[in-house]
Design a protein around this motif. Structure first.
Motif, PDB file in Angstrom:
ATOM      1  N   SER A 349     -72.425  -0.849 -16.006  1.00 14.49           N
ATOM      2  CA  SER A 349     -71.187  -0.315 -15.429  1.00 14.49           C
ATOM      3  C   SER A 349     -70.030  -1.259 -15.708  1.00 14.49           C
ATOM      4  CB  SER A 349     -71.353  -0.128 -13.920  1.00 14.49           C
ATOM      5  OG  SER A 349     -71.471  -1.397 -13.282  1.00 14.49           O
ATOM      6  N   LEU A 350     -68.814  -0.735 -15.576  1.00 18.91           N
ATOM      7  CA  LEU A 350     -67.634  -1.570 -15.797  1.00 18.91           C
ATOM      8  C   LEU A 350     -67.585  -2.757 -14.834  1.00 18.91           C
ATOM      9  CD1 LEU A 350     -64.995  -2.023 -17.364  1.00 18.91           C
ATOM     10  CD2 LEU A 350     -63.842  -0.556 -15.671  1.00 18.91           C
ATOM     11  N   PRO A 351     -67.807  -2.576 -13.513  1.00 18.54           N
ATOM     12  CA  PRO A 351     -67.796  -3.750 -12.624  1.00 18.54           C
ATOM     13  C   PRO A 351     -68.852  -4.783 -13.017  1.00 18.54           C
ATOM     14  CG  PRO A 351     -67.621  -1.730 -11.342  1.00 18.54           C
ATOM     15  CD  PRO A 351     -67.933  -1.312 -12.751  1.00 18.54           C
ATOM     16  N   ARG A 352     -70.025  -4.319 -13.409  1.00 20.09           N
ATOM     17  CA  ARG A 352     -71.089  -5.259 -13.789  1.00 20.09           C
ATOM     18  C   ARG A 352     -70.709  -6.029 -15.046  1.00 20.09           C
ATOM     19  NH1 ARG A 352     -75.348  -5.099 -17.419  1.00 20.09           N
ATOM     20  NH2 ARG A 352     -77.196  -6.331 -16.828  1.00 20.09           N
ATOM     21  N   GLN A 353     -70.258  -5.320 -16.071  1.00 18.53           N
ATOM     22  CA  GLN A 353     -69.952  -5.982 -17.340  1.00 18.53           C
ATOM     23  C   GLN A 353     -68.756  -6.920 -17.199  1.00 18.53           C
ATOM     24  OE1 GLN A 353     -72.665  -5.539 -18.776  1.00 18.53           O
ATOM     25  NE2 GLN A 353     -72.399  -4.263 -20.582  1.00 18.53           N
ATOM     26  N   PHE A 354     -67.697  -6.463 -16.515  1.00 19.47           N
ATOM     27  CA  PHE A 354     -66.538  -7.336 -16.389  1.00 19.47           C
ATOM     28  C   PHE A 354     -66.811  -8.494 -15.436  1.00 19.47           C
ATOM     29  CE2 PHE A 354     -62.237  -8.657 -15.060  1.00 19.47           C
ATOM     30  CZ  PHE A 354     -61.764  -9.010 -16.317  1.00 19.47           C
ATOM     31  N   GLY A 355     -67.681  -8.267 -14.461  1.00 17.85           N
ATOM     32  CA  GLY A 355     -68.076  -9.373 -13.593  1.00 17.85           C
ATOM     33  C   GLY A 355     -68.737 -10.492 -14.387  1.00 17.85           C
ATOM     34  N   GLN A 356     -69.557 -10.122 -15.364  1.00 22.19           N
ATOM     35  CA  GLN A 356     -70.185 -11.116 -16.231  1.00 22.19           C
ATOM     36  C   GLN A 356     -69.146 -11.846 -17.079  1.00 22.19           C
ATOM     37  OE1 GLN A 356     -73.199  -9.099 -18.500  1.00 22.19           O
ATOM     38  NE2 GLN A 356     -74.422  -8.585 -16.702  1.00 22.19           N
ATOM     39  N   VAL A 357     -68.145 -11.102 -17.567  1.00 22.07           N
ATOM     40  CA  VAL A 357     -67.071 -11.721 -18.353  1.00 22.07           C
ATOM     41  C   VAL A 357     -66.315 -12.739 -17.493  1.00 22.07           C
ATOM     42  CG1 VAL A 357     -64.882 -11.307 -19.549  1.00 22.07           C
ATOM     43  CG2 VAL A 357     -66.805  -9.754 -19.907  1.00 22.07           C
ATOM     44  N   ALA A 358     -65.955 -12.327 -16.272  1.00 22.34           N
ATOM     45  CA  ALA A 358     -65.219 -13.225 -15.374  1.00 22.34           C
ATOM     46  C   ALA A 358     -66.029 -14.483 -15.080  1.00 22.34           C
ATOM     47  CB  ALA A 358     -64.869 -12.489 -14.081  1.00 22.34           C
ATOM     48  N   TRP A 359     -67.352 -14.319 -14.884  1.00 19.25           N
ATOM     49  CA  TRP A 359     -68.202 -15.483 -14.635  1.00 19.25           C
ATOM     50  C   TRP A 359     -68.225 -16.403 -15.854  1.00 19.25           C
ATOM     51  CZ3 TRP A 359     -69.945 -18.824 -11.540  1.00 19.25           C
ATOM     52  CH2 TRP A 359     -71.015 -19.649 -11.884  1.00 19.25           C
ATOM     53  N   ARG A 360     -68.284 -15.846 -17.042  1.00 21.40           N
ATOM     54  CA  ARG A 360     -68.252 -16.663 -18.262  1.00 21.40           C
ATOM     55  C   ARG A 360     -66.965 -17.495 -18.321  1.00 21.40           C
ATOM     56  NH1 ARG A 360     -71.373 -16.639 -22.602  1.00 21.40           N
ATOM     57  NH2 ARG A 360     -72.815 -14.936 -23.081  1.00 21.40           N
ATOM     58  N   ILE A 361     -65.842 -16.839 -18.028  1.00 22.85           N
ATOM     59  CA  ILE A 361     -64.551 -17.534 -18.085  1.00 22.85           C
ATOM     60  C   ILE A 361     -64.527 -18.689 -17.091  1.00 22.85           C
ATOM     61  CG2 ILE A 361     -62.080 -17.288 -17.620  1.00 22.85           C
ATOM     62  CD1 ILE A 361     -62.326 -14.414 -18.750  1.00 22.85           C
ATOM     63  N   LEU A 362     -65.073 -18.465 -15.891  1.00 26.11           N
ATOM     64  CA  LEU A 362     -65.110 -19.516 -14.884  1.00 26.11           C
ATOM     65  C   LEU A 362     -66.121 -20.609 -15.257  1.00 26.11           C
ATOM     66  CD1 LEU A 362     -65.043 -17.305 -11.667  1.00 26.11           C
ATOM     67  CD2 LEU A 362     -63.211 -18.820 -12.446  1.00 26.11           C
ATOM     68  N   ARG A 363     -67.329 -20.206 -15.659  1.00 23.10           N
ATOM     69  CA  ARG A 363     -68.393 -21.185 -15.925  1.00 23.10           C
ATOM     70  C   ARG A 363     -68.063 -22.085 -17.105  1.00 23.10           C
ATOM     71  NH1 ARG A 363     -70.603 -24.850 -16.697  1.00 23.10           N
ATOM     72  NH2 ARG A 363     -72.811 -25.353 -16.945  1.00 23.10           N
ATOM     73  N   HIS A 364     -67.567 -21.496 -18.190  1.00 25.55           N
ATOM     74  CA  HIS A 364     -67.368 -22.287 -19.403  1.00 25.55           C
ATOM     75  C   HIS A 364     -66.002 -22.961 -19.455  1.00 25.55           C
ATOM     76  CE1 HIS A 364     -71.247 -21.042 -20.651  1.00 25.55           C
ATOM     77  NE2 HIS A 364     -70.921 -19.768 -20.690  1.00 25.55           N
ATOM     78  N   ALA A 365     -65.261 -22.884 -18.348  1.00 25.19           N
ATOM     79  CA  ALA A 365     -64.090 -23.755 -18.208  1.00 25.19           C
ATOM     80  C   ALA A 365     -64.543 -25.204 -18.059  1.00 25.19           C
ATOM     81  CB  ALA A 365     -63.270 -23.333 -16.989  1.00 25.19           C
ATOM     82  N   PHE A 366     -65.805 -25.370 -17.683  1.00 18.43           N
ATOM     83  CA  PHE A 366     -66.398 -26.703 -17.517  1.00 18.43           C
ATOM     84  C   PHE A 366     -67.419 -26.951 -18.625  1.00 18.43           C
ATOM     85  CE2 PHE A 366     -65.173 -24.955 -13.415  1.00 18.43           C
ATOM     86  CZ  PHE A 366     -64.371 -25.968 -12.909  1.00 18.43           C
ATOM     87  N   PRO A 367     -67.741 -28.197 -18.899  1.00 19.75           N
ATOM     88  CA  PRO A 367     -68.722 -28.482 -19.960  1.00 19.75           C
ATOM     89  C   PRO A 367     -70.046 -27.758 -19.704  1.00 19.75           C
ATOM     90  CG  PRO A 367     -67.614 -30.492 -19.266  1.00 19.75           C
ATOM     91  CD  PRO A 367     -67.188 -29.429 -18.299  1.00 19.75           C
ATOM     92  N   SER A 368     -70.649 -27.248 -20.772  1.00 15.22           N
ATOM     93  CA  SER A 368     -71.930 -26.539 -20.669  1.00 15.22           C
ATOM     94  C   SER A 368     -72.646 -26.636 -21.999  1.00 15.22           C
ATOM     95  CB  SER A 368     -71.712 -25.070 -20.280  1.00 15.22           C
ATOM     96  OG  SER A 368     -70.797 -24.453 -21.171  1.00 15.22           O
ATOM     97  N   ARG A 369     -73.960 -26.504 -21.949  1.00 18.67           N
ATOM     98  CA  ARG A 369     -74.766 -26.637 -23.160  1.00 18.67           C
ATOM     99  C   ARG A 369     -75.157 -25.271 -23.707  1.00 18.67           C
ATOM    100  NH1 ARG A 369     -79.391 -30.880 -21.579  1.00 18.67           N
ATOM    101  NH2 ARG A 369     -79.407 -29.578 -19.699  1.00 18.67           N
TER     102      ARG A 369
END
Length: 388
Positions: A349-369
């Motif tokens: 669904s749109l909320p599910r897919q965009f929620g994942q996008v938003a999490w990516r933007i937040l998570r990878h603002a910080f260092p990650s492997r």
């Protein structure tokens, strides 16, 4: 994660995978015709009449605003009239951008021979030129989908969305950058092909940048004059409601386009690839890369139309020049093919897919492997030894 749901294919399986998807393409192309012509003509009519209705309501709201200022009792109609006009205009702009402009520029209707919807000459209603879009999107993005260093759409040079992208301190503010980028998305698309980073680092002269920028600046000027000068001026002294209506409509289109495009390639299961992956890339390998780098959105007919059928991003990347109204029916067989070859078909669904996008933007603002991924291709199995 998709890595856990995908099976690596042998070269033979990969060839068969590509052949089945090519066969689907051939069967669909053979049936393209009047049905698809009627569809795109209805879309053109819907864009035209919705825009006319929207601008009429905005002009009416401007007149009602004058009555409201004069204290007329029934001028309360100003607000519902203005809101409806702004929403309809935003809808018309979204439809023109997504279902008409994007798909026409891909050449999906060139077979009709209609100069109004020729993919090489169509100019759409945003500040970006269609010529630049044909290069950055049709060529680079669709050829090098999610390949790091070749697909400029990975973060658009502003955002770190995948752990494979090198982290920089600037990315700490990317959640705020992402919001601003969404609000002004058409402007980001407009300047994408100017390669401002090359100029900033001295790899492009000012004269070269000015030459590249001239057609973009002309297009920007035309759009600004149309939306924020000509149409508001037609309302005379009550220009402000019309101007604000255009501003809201453009903002609606920017945010909606941003959401749909980001859901297409930046969800949790979407993957990126190194440059080496395209060396001697077979047809089946190309299909597999498009599949693993793309994501669909569920939602039914209205979602399909208002997203320009990019709700079927997988099918669009498989078949970008086939009329997009065919993607929903093609998706049934595409999904079956993916299941037979053990490949994850990324949809939600749109909320599910965009929620994942938003999490990516937040998570990878910080260092990650970087994560471990299933390889695309396995070597052919060794033949069994003959019995003594």
């Amino acid at each position: 994660m998709s890595a856990a749901r995908n099976r690596a294919l042998t070269p033979t399986e990969l060839d068969r995978f590509g052949e089945e998807l090519d066969a689907l393409r051939a069967r669909t192309v053979a049936t393209v015709g009047e049905r698809d012509a009627r569809y795109i003509r209805r879309i053109i009519a819907a864009v035209r009449y919705t825009e006319v209705a929207a601008r009429t309501l905005l002009f009416a709201s401007a007149l009602l605003g004058g009555l409201l200022a004069a204290g007329q009792a029934w001028a309360w109609l100003f607000w519902p009239t203005w809101i409806l006009g702004a929403l309809l205009l935003g809808g018309a702009k979204i439809l023109e951008n997504m279902e008409l402009g994007h798909n026409v520029i891909h050449g999906q209707y060139d077979w009709m021979g209609d100069p109004q919807i020729n993919g090489r000459t169509y100019e759409w209603d945003i500040v970006a030129t269609s010529e630049n879009w044909r290069h950055t999107h049709n060529f680079r993005h669709h050829t090098y989908t999610n390949i790091r260093g070749l697909d400029d759409d990975i973060g658009y040079g502003l955002l770190r969305i995948f752990p494979e992208q090198k982290w920089k301190p600037f990315y700490l503010v990317q959640p705020l950058v992402a919001i601003v980028f969404a609000l002004y998305f058409q402007w980001g698309v407009a300047i994408q092909d100017l390669k401002l980073g090359r100029w900033w680092h001295g790899k492009m002269t000012g004269a070269q940048l000015r030459r590249k920028a001239r057609p973009v600046l002309r297009k920007m000027s035309r759009q600004l004059i149309k939306d924020y000068l000509v149409f508001p001026a037609l309302a005379g002294p009550f220009f402000l409601p019309v101007l604000l209506g255009n501003l809201v409509a453009n903002g609606m289109r920017n945010v909606w386009t941003y959401v749909i495009i980001f859901c297409g390639h930046f969800t949790a299961d979407a993957e990126t690839f190194p440059k080496e992956c395209i060396k001697n890339e077979s047809r089946g390998h190309w299909y597999l890369r498009q599949l693993r780098g793309s994501s669909n959105i569920g939602g039914g007919r209205w979602m399909n139309v208002m997203s320009g059928n990019l709700s079927h991003q997988i099918e669009h990347h498989f078949y970008p020049d086939i009329p997009a109204n065919r993607y929903a029916e093609m998706a049934v067989e595409v999904r079956e093919v993916c299941a037979r070859y053990g490949q994850h078909y990324n949809t939600g669904s749109l909320p599910r897919q965009f929620g994942q996008v938003a999490w990516r933007i937040l998570r990878h603002a910080f260092p990650s492997r970087a994560r471990i991924k299933v390889p695309l291709v396995l070597p052919e199995p060794e033949p069994a030894p003959e019995a003594a």
